[in-house]
Design an enzyme around this catalytic site. Sequence first.
Site, PDB file in Angstrom:
ATOM      1  N   GLY A 134       0.822  -1.198   0.000  1.00 32.67           N
ATOM      2  CA  GLY A 134       0.000   0.000   0.000  1.00 32.67           C
ATOM      3  C   GLY A 134       0.861   1.255   0.000  1.00 32.67           C
ATOM      4  O   GLY A 134       2.049   1.208   0.333  1.00 32.67           O
ATOM      5  N   CYS A 135       0.249   2.380  -0.353  1.00 33.17           N
ATOM      6  CA  CYS A 135       1.017   3.621  -0.479  1.00 33.17           C
ATOM      7  C   CYS A 135       1.475   4.143   0.884  1.00 33.17           C
ATOM      8  O   CYS A 135       2.660   4.442   1.076  1.00 33.17           O
ATOM      9  CB  CYS A 135       0.212   4.675  -1.239  1.00 33.17           C
TER      10      CYS A 135
END
Length: 324
Positions: A134-135
Amino acid sequence: MIKTGIIGGSGYTGGELIRILLNHPHAEIDFVYSTTRAGKPISSAHPDLLGMTDLQFSGEINPDVDVVFLCLGHGNSTTFLNENPFSVSTKIIDLSNDFRLQADSMLNGKRFIYGLPELNKSAIESAEAIANPGCFATAVQLALLPLAKADVLNHEIHVNAVTGSTGAGVGLSATSHFSWRNNNVSWYKPFTHQHLGEIGESLRSFGNAVGKLIFLPNRGNFTRGILATAYTQFEGSLEDAKKLYATFYKDAVFTHMSEEEINLKQVVNTNQCHIHLHKHDDLLLVTSAIDNLLKGASGQAVQNMNLMYGFPETEGLLLKAGVF
């Protein structure tokens, strides 16, 4: 040349993948699958690609491509793969959160390796399938992993991070449209963000004790990028910390330490992560900055593809920041 397929190409991450792969010297796009835009030109969803490609969105998949990227909403990749089996030789890179945790990493005989190159490079090189991080998870892990490996992340860790509106996806929502987001800032999912699970597993992967992680994500009034600040007690000097980070990232081609304070613009539109260290009394402040759509999503996915196929890690990813 390897043949690539993109599932869900009309969103932000799909668009970024198309832009990168169109200019990748060792990859070509075989199809871009979309249930809502089949038969329409790619530029209908991504107007900046007008004149750059004649590709159209496809309503069919080619199960024999060399690698397929899944740019689907969280929870949808498992269903799609079960309903649309690919060739045994097709490598899979998933950008959702379906396979990031160890308990969820197996599907149909394939193990999804957690695709953070700074942590799992050798495993990625031999992987059949990748769970792209995920970012927020990427920004936070890159800020903290050197401390975890050195077994000095034993105290409570406070993380505050702000992300651009593209982190919410291309769909409209009450907190992503212009009139609400512009000239505004707010927090969301305080202390309960879904990326905490994958962050925790990575920080504990060295077998060392890790203190409680307290994470507060924020919505920023800009479109792309993540700036994360993390602080925790650290008994050594600032120079001690710098040595830990320099050693950990000595072979990392996209993660770099800065002696100067960092800002978001220096990494936006790139696959870079920049990190800065600051010591105040017994607290170490670690600041990290990434582009949430590139190092936090599509750029890192292509970085993983490069590793899986033995290409130079930076291939297709030497992108320019827009600092002015």
